[in-house]
Design a protein around this motif. Sequence first.
Motif, PDB file in Angstrom:
ATOM      1  N   GLY A  57       0.813  -1.204   0.000  1.00  0.00           N
ATOM      2  CA  GLY A  57       0.000   0.000   0.000  1.00  0.00           C
ATOM      3  C   GLY A  57       0.846   1.253   0.000  1.00  0.00           C
ATOM      4  N   GLU A  58       1.982   1.206   0.732  1.00  0.00           N
ATOM      5  CA  GLU A  58       2.858   2.379   0.770  1.00  0.00           C
ATOM      6  C   GLU A  58       3.498   2.624  -0.591  1.00  0.00           C
ATOM      7  OE1 GLU A  58       6.815   3.980   3.194  1.00  0.00           O
ATOM      8  OE2 GLU A  58       5.729   2.193   3.856  1.00  0.00           O
ATOM      9  N   LEU A  59       3.913   1.546  -1.281  1.00  0.00           N
ATOM     10  CA  LEU A  59       4.501   1.688  -2.615  1.00  0.00           C
ATOM     11  C   LEU A  59       3.478   2.240  -3.599  1.00  0.00           C
ATOM     12  CD1 LEU A  59       6.610  -1.609  -2.897  1.00  0.00           C
ATOM     13  CD2 LEU A  59       7.461   0.737  -2.625  1.00  0.00           C
ATOM     14  N   SER A  60       2.245   1.774  -3.477  1.00  0.00           N
ATOM     15  CA  SER A  60       1.196   2.281  -4.359  1.00  0.00           C
ATOM     16  C   SER A  60       0.983   3.771  -4.132  1.00  0.00           C
ATOM     17  CB  SER A  60      -0.103   1.504  -4.109  1.00  0.00           C
ATOM     18  OG  SER A  60      -1.152   2.038  -4.865  1.00  0.00           O
ATOM     19  N   TRP A  61       0.954   4.167  -2.859  1.00  0.00           N
ATOM     20  CA  TRP A  61       0.773   5.584  -2.517  1.00  0.00           C
ATOM     21  C   TRP A  61       1.901   6.425  -3.096  1.00  0.00           C
ATOM     22  CZ3 TRP A  61       3.833   8.892   0.370  1.00  0.00           C
ATOM     23  CH2 TRP A  61       3.241  10.098   0.757  1.00  0.00           C
ATOM     24  N   MET A  62       3.137   5.906  -2.984  1.00  0.00           N
ATOM     25  CA  MET A  62       4.289   6.643  -3.506  1.00  0.00           C
ATOM     26  C   MET A  62       4.222   6.758  -5.024  1.00  0.00           C
ATOM     27  SD  MET A  62       7.329   5.104  -1.089  1.00  0.00           S
ATOM     28  CE  MET A  62       8.594   5.991  -1.989  1.00  0.00           C
ATOM     29  N   ALA A  63       3.775   5.706  -5.691  1.00  0.00           N
ATOM     30  CA  ALA A  63       3.681   5.737  -7.156  1.00  0.00           C
ATOM     31  C   ALA A  63       2.671   6.775  -7.620  1.00  0.00           C
ATOM     32  CB  ALA A  63       3.300   4.350  -7.681  1.00  0.00           C
ATOM     33  N   GLU A  64       1.542   6.872  -6.909  1.00  0.00           N
ATOM     34  CA  GLU A  64       0.520   7.841  -7.293  1.00  0.00           C
ATOM     35  C   GLU A  64       1.064   9.272  -7.199  1.00  0.00           C
ATOM     36  OE1 GLU A  64      -1.853   6.420  -8.528  1.00  0.00           O
ATOM     37  OE2 GLU A  64      -2.102   4.499  -7.531  1.00  0.00           O
ATOM     38  N   TYR A  65       1.726   9.567  -6.080  1.00  0.00           N
ATOM     39  CA  TYR A  65       2.229  10.923  -5.873  1.00  0.00           C
ATOM     40  C   TYR A  65       3.434  11.222  -6.762  1.00  0.00           C
ATOM     41  CZ  TYR A  65      -0.840  11.887  -1.952  1.00  0.00           C
ATOM     42  OH  TYR A  65      -1.947  12.128  -1.176  1.00  0.00           O
ATOM     43  N   ALA A  66       4.223  10.182  -7.110  1.00  0.00           N
ATOM     44  CA  ALA A  66       5.387  10.387  -7.971  1.00  0.00           C
ATOM     45  C   ALA A  66       4.950  10.864  -9.357  1.00  0.00           C
ATOM     46  CB  ALA A  66       6.199   9.105  -8.087  1.00  0.00           C
ATOM     47  N   ALA A  67       3.912  10.242  -9.917  1.00  0.00           N
ATOM     48  CA  ALA A  67       3.419  10.649 -11.239  1.00  0.00           C
ATOM     49  C   ALA A  67       2.943  12.096 -11.212  1.00  0.00           C
ATOM     50  CB  ALA A  67       2.277   9.724 -11.679  1.00  0.00           C
ATOM     51  N   PHE A  68       2.279  12.459 -10.133  1.00  0.00           N
ATOM     52  CA  PHE A  68       1.780  13.823  -9.994  1.00  0.00           C
ATOM     53  C   PHE A  68       2.937  14.815  -9.845  1.00  0.00           C
ATOM     54  CE2 PHE A  68      -0.030  17.203  -7.195  1.00  0.00           C
ATOM     55  CZ  PHE A  68      -0.941  17.707  -8.097  1.00  0.00           C
ATOM     56  N   ALA A  69       3.946  14.437  -9.045  1.00  0.00           N
ATOM     57  CA  ALA A  69       5.075  15.326  -8.788  1.00  0.00           C
ATOM     58  C   ALA A  69       5.913  15.549 -10.049  1.00  0.00           C
ATOM     59  CB  ALA A  69       5.954  14.753  -7.679  1.00  0.00           C
ATOM     60  N   VAL A  70       6.056  14.530 -10.887  1.00  0.00           N
ATOM     61  CA  VAL A  70       6.842  14.669 -12.115  1.00  0.00           C
ATOM     62  C   VAL A  70       6.227  15.719 -13.026  1.00  0.00           C
ATOM     63  CG1 VAL A  70       7.473  13.507 -14.268  1.00  0.00           C
ATOM     64  CG2 VAL A  70       7.850  12.367 -12.090  1.00  0.00           C
ATOM     65  N   MET A  71       4.906  15.694 -13.167  1.00  0.00           N
ATOM     66  CA  MET A  71       4.236  16.662 -14.030  1.00  0.00           C
ATOM     67  C   MET A  71       4.415  18.086 -13.510  1.00  0.00           C
ATOM     68  SD  MET A  71       1.317  18.716 -14.232  1.00  0.00           S
ATOM     69  CE  MET A  71       0.246  18.003 -12.997  1.00  0.00           C
ATOM     70  N   LEU A  72       4.224  18.290 -12.214  1.00  0.00           N
ATOM     71  CA  LEU A  72       4.375  19.626 -11.643  1.00  0.00           C
ATOM     72  C   LEU A  72       5.825  20.097 -11.734  1.00  0.00           C
ATOM     73  CD1 LEU A  72       2.121  19.480  -8.453  1.00  0.00           C
ATOM     74  CD2 LEU A  72       1.571  20.419 -10.691  1.00  0.00           C
ATOM     75  N   GLY A  73       6.773  19.164 -11.521  1.00  0.00           N
ATOM     76  CA  GLY A  73       8.191  19.527 -11.603  1.00  0.00           C
ATOM     77  C   GLY A  73       8.592  19.965 -12.999  1.00  0.00           C
ATOM     78  N   LEU A  74       8.116  19.274 -14.018  1.00  0.00           N
ATOM     79  CA  LEU A  74       8.422  19.654 -15.396  1.00  0.00           C
ATOM     80  C   LEU A  74       7.875  21.039 -15.725  1.00  0.00           C
ATOM     81  CD1 LEU A  74       7.814  16.316 -17.344  1.00  0.00           C
ATOM     82  CD2 LEU A  74       9.989  17.486 -17.022  1.00  0.00           C
TER      83      LEU A  74
END
Length: 582
Positions: free
Chosen positions: A3-20
């Motif tokens: 569950g923690e890995l899934s949570w991290m994956a969701e936020y990682a995709a979101f963070a990549v877009m905002l970072g770009l």
Amino acid sequence: MTGELSWMAEYAAFAVMLGLSMMIGLYYGCVEAKQNTVNDYLLGGKHMSVFPITMSLIASHISGITLLGVPSEIYSNGTQYLIIGFINVLVIAIIIYIYLPVFYELQLTSVYEYLEHRFDTNIRGLSSLIFAMSLILYIPVVIYIPALAFNQVTGLHIHLVTPIICVICIFYTTVGGLKAVVWTDAIQSVFTALSIIIVIILGLIQIGGVGNMIRDNQEGGRIEFFKMDPDPFLRNTFWTVSIGTTFAWITQLGIHPGAVQRFVALPTYNKARKSLIYFVLGMGVVKLLTGTIGMLIYSKFKDCDPILANYVESDRNLLPYYVMAVAAKFPGLTGLFISGIVSAALSTMSAQLNTVSGTIYEDFIVRMMGIKVSELTASIIMKCTVVITGMICVVLVLVVEKLNGILQMAISLSGVTNGAMLTVFTLGICFPWANSRGAMCGMLASLGIMIWIVAGAQFAIINNDLKFVEKNVSIAGCPANITFRNHTDFSGLDRINEDVYASPNVWKIYTVSYMHYSTIGTVVGIAIGLLVSLLFPVDQNIDPKLLTPCIRKLMCSEYKNKQNLNGLKTEEYKPVTQDTKL
């Protein structure tokens, strides 16, 4: 741990877009550092190419309203709305032959400067004010809807999500100018496209393919494209959608400062025309894909409506709920979907902020206040305008929370001003005998009538005096141990037609289709504008460049259009006078 890995994956995709998005703003604002003039900040130095401009136009018109609103519209009311994908071909022709040649030839920083040349400063000032206010009210809607989706998927409070989204958008729009807006729009459109395509693929796999989707929607009465009843009081028919969309999209593409700004930013007229054509084709694909998602949602929940089953509060929550249902087993996909929704909101917000900053600077600070400043100071003023406007929009999200609906609400609100704006520009471009008095009367009449109609309809809806019939849904497949929501109660209301019920106290005009708001506003405004112009004629000299090319030829036989729009060669023109005979 899973569950923690899934949570991290969701936020990682979101963070990549905002970072770009932030990196692009920093690049164009600091590394390239060429945003210190009005031309660079608003027009990208006129060195933009067709691809990023086209992708920016598509991205800026695909907000959360489209991604969340179209699927819920198809689920609740069927596919009739999707006919707009074909009607846009007519919109292309009208804009290319009537509006685009005039604005590209004039090369104006603010499209409202045209109104000062054609009519007077009062017309320009009022039009700019209406436009600026409409954008400031529209942007919070654009931001709130994806924030609501983010809240449903992640649990983060809306009041925490919206400031973060807005701050990032304000940052790269302020620092990078049009180039940052265009390139972030292009990249964000990739996130949006990926999210849509993946959701469609997963949905088709779950229901067993396209054939099953079409069969389910046919059996559920969702598929209809040629409902040819001409009754303007029916909510969605071929005629209400096609006619209403034509007027609305001419306003959004032909005279909207954001769209015109991007077309003018291209180095040649041919490239501007290509960008418009590619944009409309791209929007047709987007409407088809989002409509497909709506059909997939119905196939998934055809036996248990999530709204009646109390799984979601309203139709605006349908798509996030559906995504969580089909993508729960794939870590990161829900985050990618949220990135797509938020990307759509960011691209729309950044485009509108960049546009409104130019409008406020050119039409209020420079013209009304008479302030003359250096190019560097002008750029700083516009950047400050973006920041202030963005902060106002964050605050207004608190108001937007109280509103209901998605697609109909958005179209209704834009319909208040679309008619007035299209009226004044069409009078100027297509009718040489129209004068400033007629334009002012036409614009005010359109605005006043549409405020009356839209406000009356919205108050009737809020008070449950006006209700719409949606397609049938089922709860036969729902678990037996849940509490169901009551069906829509039409008791005490009169049936206006097969789509609408209304209280006897509701005026008939309030029940007209929301798709016709732009149509009514434009027709009324032009009719009154021409009538007043004919009753109170004024001697005026009109530069032929202010008229659409086909009208130039009719009004002045001496005029020969030798101007090459690609090279923008200048030539002396004989003015067209009020007494010129056709």
